[in-house]
Scaffold this motif. Sequence first.
Motif, PDB file in Angstrom:
ATOM      1  N   ALA A 144     -21.718  24.401  -3.808  1.00  0.00           N
ATOM      2  CA  ALA A 144     -20.219  23.593  -4.219  1.00  0.00           C
ATOM      3  C   ALA A 144     -20.450  24.033  -5.806  1.00  0.00           C
ATOM      4  O   ALA A 144     -18.649  24.084  -5.911  1.00  0.00           O
ATOM      5  CB  ALA A 144     -21.326  22.020  -4.506  1.00  0.00           C
ATOM      6  N   SER A 145     -20.955  24.780  -6.424  1.00  0.00           N
ATOM      7  CA  SER A 145     -21.020  25.117  -7.195  1.00  0.00           C
ATOM      8  C   SER A 145     -19.877  26.610  -7.296  1.00  0.00           C
ATOM      9  O   SER A 145     -18.929  26.617  -8.251  1.00  0.00           O
ATOM     10  CB  SER A 145     -21.824  25.856  -8.248  1.00  0.00           C
ATOM     11  N   ILE A 146     -20.036  27.205  -6.389  1.00  0.00           N
ATOM     12  CA  ILE A 146     -18.956  28.716  -5.990  1.00  0.00           C
ATOM     13  C   ILE A 146     -17.852  27.913  -5.866  1.00  0.00           C
ATOM     14  O   ILE A 146     -17.091  28.518  -6.739  1.00  0.00           O
ATOM     15  CB  ILE A 146     -20.152  29.532  -5.019  1.00  0.00           C
ATOM     16  N   GLY A 147     -17.643  27.064  -4.679  1.00  0.00           N
ATOM     17  CA  GLY A 147     -16.872  26.620  -4.252  1.00  0.00           C
ATOM     18  C   GLY A 147     -15.900  25.736  -5.641  1.00  0.00           C
ATOM     19  O   GLY A 147     -14.610  25.493  -5.655  1.00  0.00           O
ATOM     20  N   SER A 148     -16.200  25.427  -6.443  1.00  0.00           N
ATOM     21  CA  SER A 148     -16.306  24.979  -8.058  1.00  0.00           C
ATOM     22  C   SER A 148     -15.169  26.037  -8.712  1.00  0.00           C
ATOM     23  O   SER A 148     -13.824  25.314  -9.177  1.00  0.00           O
ATOM     24  CB  SER A 148     -16.676  24.384  -8.641  1.00  0.00           C
ATOM     25  N   THR A 149     -15.493  27.255  -8.285  1.00  0.00           N
ATOM     26  CA  THR A 149     -14.550  28.461  -9.321  1.00  0.00           C
ATOM     27  C   THR A 149     -13.221  28.258  -8.137  1.00  0.00           C
ATOM     28  O   THR A 149     -12.193  28.975  -9.183  1.00  0.00           O
ATOM     29  CB  THR A 149     -15.217  28.819  -9.611  1.00  0.00           C
ATOM     30  N   MET A 150     -13.065  27.608  -7.330  1.00  0.00           N
ATOM     31  CA  MET A 150     -12.193  28.387  -6.284  1.00  0.00           C
ATOM     32  C   MET A 150     -11.207  26.711  -7.168  1.00  0.00           C
ATOM     33  O   MET A 150      -9.652  27.622  -6.880  1.00  0.00           O
ATOM     34  CB  MET A 150     -12.216  27.951  -5.235  1.00  0.00           C
ATOM     35  N   THR A 167      -5.528  18.771 -12.229  1.00  0.00           N
ATOM     36  CA  THR A 167      -5.900  18.255 -11.012  1.00  0.00           C
ATOM     37  C   THR A 167      -6.872  19.597 -10.384  1.00  0.00           C
ATOM     38  O   THR A 167      -8.376  19.371 -10.183  1.00  0.00           O
ATOM     39  CB  THR A 167      -4.744  18.207  -9.880  1.00  0.00           C
ATOM     40  N   ARG A 168      -7.277  20.609 -10.640  1.00  0.00           N
ATOM     41  CA  ARG A 168      -7.450  21.780 -10.826  1.00  0.00           C
ATOM     42  C   ARG A 168      -8.794  21.706 -11.688  1.00  0.00           C
ATOM     43  O   ARG A 168     -10.084  21.744 -10.966  1.00  0.00           O
ATOM     44  CB  ARG A 168      -6.850  22.648 -10.793  1.00  0.00           C
ATOM     45  N   VAL A 169      -8.825  20.811 -12.750  1.00  0.00           N
ATOM     46  CA  VAL A 169      -9.867  21.267 -13.963  1.00  0.00           C
ATOM     47  C   VAL A 169     -10.889  19.948 -13.361  1.00  0.00           C
ATOM     48  O   VAL A 169     -11.872  19.983 -13.107  1.00  0.00           O
ATOM     49  CB  VAL A 169      -9.093  21.028 -15.146  1.00  0.00           C
ATOM     50  N   LYS A 170     -10.305  18.337 -12.879  1.00  0.00           N
ATOM     51  CA  LYS A 170     -10.817  17.453 -12.462  1.00  0.00           C
ATOM     52  C   LYS A 170     -11.606  18.157 -11.132  1.00  0.00           C
ATOM     53  O   LYS A 170     -12.296  17.291 -10.651  1.00  0.00           O
ATOM     54  CB  LYS A 170      -9.574  16.965 -11.673  1.00  0.00           C
ATOM     55  N   GLY A 171     -10.676  18.767 -10.296  1.00  0.00           N
ATOM     56  CA  GLY A 171     -11.473  19.621  -8.814  1.00  0.00           C
ATOM     57  C   GLY A 171     -12.696  20.290  -9.594  1.00  0.00           C
ATOM     58  O   GLY A 171     -14.194  19.992  -8.672  1.00  0.00           O
ATOM     59  N   ILE A 204     -14.532  19.656 -12.121  1.00  0.00           N
ATOM     60  CA  ILE A 204     -15.798  19.217 -12.455  1.00  0.00           C
ATOM     61  C   ILE A 204     -16.224  18.816 -11.819  1.00  0.00           C
ATOM     62  O   ILE A 204     -17.634  18.819 -11.667  1.00  0.00           O
ATOM     63  CB  ILE A 204     -14.707  17.822 -13.810  1.00  0.00           C
ATOM     64  N   ALA A 205     -16.065  17.750 -10.760  1.00  0.00           N
ATOM     65  CA  ALA A 205     -16.628  17.371  -9.848  1.00  0.00           C
ATOM     66  C   ALA A 205     -16.851  17.684  -8.501  1.00  0.00           C
ATOM     67  O   ALA A 205     -18.043  18.131  -8.475  1.00  0.00           O
ATOM     68  CB  ALA A 205     -14.982  15.877  -8.588  1.00  0.00           C
ATOM     69  N   CYS A 206     -16.713  19.369  -8.048  1.00  0.00           N
ATOM     70  CA  CYS A 206     -17.165  19.551  -7.681  1.00  0.00           C
ATOM     71  C   CYS A 206     -18.310  20.941  -8.027  1.00  0.00           C
ATOM     72  O   CYS A 206     -19.662  21.136  -7.498  1.00  0.00           O
ATOM     73  CB  CYS A 206     -16.090  21.347  -6.650  1.00  0.00           C
ATOM     74  N   PHE A 207     -17.922  21.240  -9.506  1.00  0.00           N
ATOM     75  CA  PHE A 207     -19.346  21.684 -10.221  1.00  0.00           C
ATOM     76  C   PHE A 207     -20.813  20.157  -9.900  1.00  0.00           C
ATOM     77  O   PHE A 207     -21.652  20.615 -10.334  1.00  0.00           O
ATOM     78  CB  PHE A 207     -18.983  22.772 -11.468  1.00  0.00           C
ATOM     79  N   LEU A 214     -25.652  18.160  -8.701  1.00  0.00           N
ATOM     80  CA  LEU A 214     -25.973  17.153  -8.506  1.00  0.00           C
ATOM     81  C   LEU A 214     -27.630  17.165  -6.688  1.00  0.00           C
ATOM     82  O   LEU A 214     -28.376  16.579  -6.688  1.00  0.00           O
ATOM     83  CB  LEU A 214     -25.478  15.620  -7.951  1.00  0.00           C
ATOM     84  N   CYS A 215     -26.503  18.391  -6.204  1.00  0.00           N
ATOM     85  CA  CYS A 215     -27.696  18.394  -5.090  1.00  0.00           C
ATOM     86  C   CYS A 215     -28.786  19.175  -5.712  1.00  0.00           C
ATOM     87  O   CYS A 215     -29.851  18.801  -5.171  1.00  0.00           O
ATOM     88  CB  CYS A 215     -26.431  19.307  -4.073  1.00  0.00           C
TER      89      CYS A 215
END
Length: 156
Positions: A75-81, A32-36, A38-41, A46-47
Amino acid sequence: MDKLKRVLSGRDAEEPSGLAEALDATSLSWGTRVKGFIACFAIGCLCSILGSCLLWIPKKGLVLFAVFYTLGNIASIGSTMFLMGPMKQLKRMFEPTRLIATIVMLLCLILTLCSAFWWRKAGLALLFCILQFFAMAWYSISFIPYARDAVKKCVS
């Protein structure tokens, strides 16, 4: 062990508190973390791409670019969280080796949005987007061992 944790935290009762239940419910599996991540990144990329496309719109394009590019970086920074967790991410962001890069990056994020919305200066927004790009790149390579040294040697 759980009883010891409850006693030390001031919760003697056997019933877990609402906060403990919420913390247990938010623990994610690795998949789930990896999916989150990938989605957030992907949303961040996209933005950023959407912002680059909106750059060419007359009058409001530069402001839209600044906003979407900044949202993409956030969002990219947030993806690593998702990968390391929010507290560990914040601790690593403010380690002495990354402190200046983190402060400059966050300052550029804020100044980009201020120049787009508050000051309404398109040139400043573009300048802060460029600085934001370099600050984000410098921050990102700080996670790769010896990458900063290699960049410094290539530049000098």
